[in-house]
Write an enzyme that holds these catalytic residues in place. Sequence first.
Site, PDB file in Angstrom:
ATOM      1  N   CYS A 106       0.874  -1.173   0.000  1.00 43.03           N
ATOM      2  CA  CYS A 106       0.000   0.000   0.000  1.00 43.03           C
ATOM      3  C   CYS A 106       0.910   1.221   0.000  1.00 43.03           C
ATOM      4  O   CYS A 106       2.013   1.169  -0.523  1.00 43.03           O
ATOM      5  CB  CYS A 106      -0.939  -0.028   1.201  1.00 43.03           C
ATOM      6  SG  CYS A 106      -0.099   0.006   2.797  1.00 43.03           S
ATOM      7  N   LYS A 107       0.472   2.312   0.587  1.00 40.90           N
ATOM      8  CA  LYS A 107       1.299   3.518   0.616  1.00 40.90           C
ATOM      9  C   LYS A 107       2.475   3.373   1.585  1.00 40.90           C
ATOM     10  O   LYS A 107       3.606   3.714   1.254  1.00 40.90           O
ATOM     11  CB  LYS A 107       0.440   4.724   0.997  1.00 40.90           C
ATOM     12  CG  LYS A 107       1.195   6.035   1.019  1.00 40.90           C
ATOM     13  CD  LYS A 107       0.267   7.193   1.355  1.00 40.90           C
ATOM     14  CE  LYS A 107       1.031   8.504   1.412  1.00 40.90           C
ATOM     15  NZ  LYS A 107       0.130   9.618   1.759  1.00 40.90           N
TER      16      LYS A 107
END
Length: 156
Positions: A106-107
């Site tokens: 993800c981020k």
Amino acid sequence: MDSLHVLRSFLLLFIVFNHLPRTTTSMSEPKVITIDVNQAQKLLDSGYTFLDVRTVEEFKKGHVDSENVFNVPYWLYTPQGQEINPNFLKHVSSLCNQTDHLILGCKSGVRSLHATKFLVSSGFKTVRNMDGGYIAWVNKRFPVKVEHKELKYDEL
């Protein structure tokens, strides 16, 4: 009197131990393997599939560039707030088998950690969480891909 003292002590210990908070055992918590981006890149080069669990908008702005990359958001933003994607498992299962070798990202590595736990507890066998997420990937200057959208005349 002595036996009464022993009985009271035993009763007190029983009450105290019975009301202590219980810790969860490793059996109830799925085992998650977290790897760094260097390990992730090597595994992707060896044939692992990368599952990006960020939103579609985040994914289009830039994502890990590898042969097998899919975007299935784990969290959705709704009028009620942030919610787990109710179709996450169904979408992942339509793209991957439970025996496929997966890396989730993800981020920053938080959403993917939750998604990895979810997939492991749902029966997926070889799932890794990428620590640091897309931010760490970019900081290492590893290959990224940006999804280009078609521009409309009024956007030029």
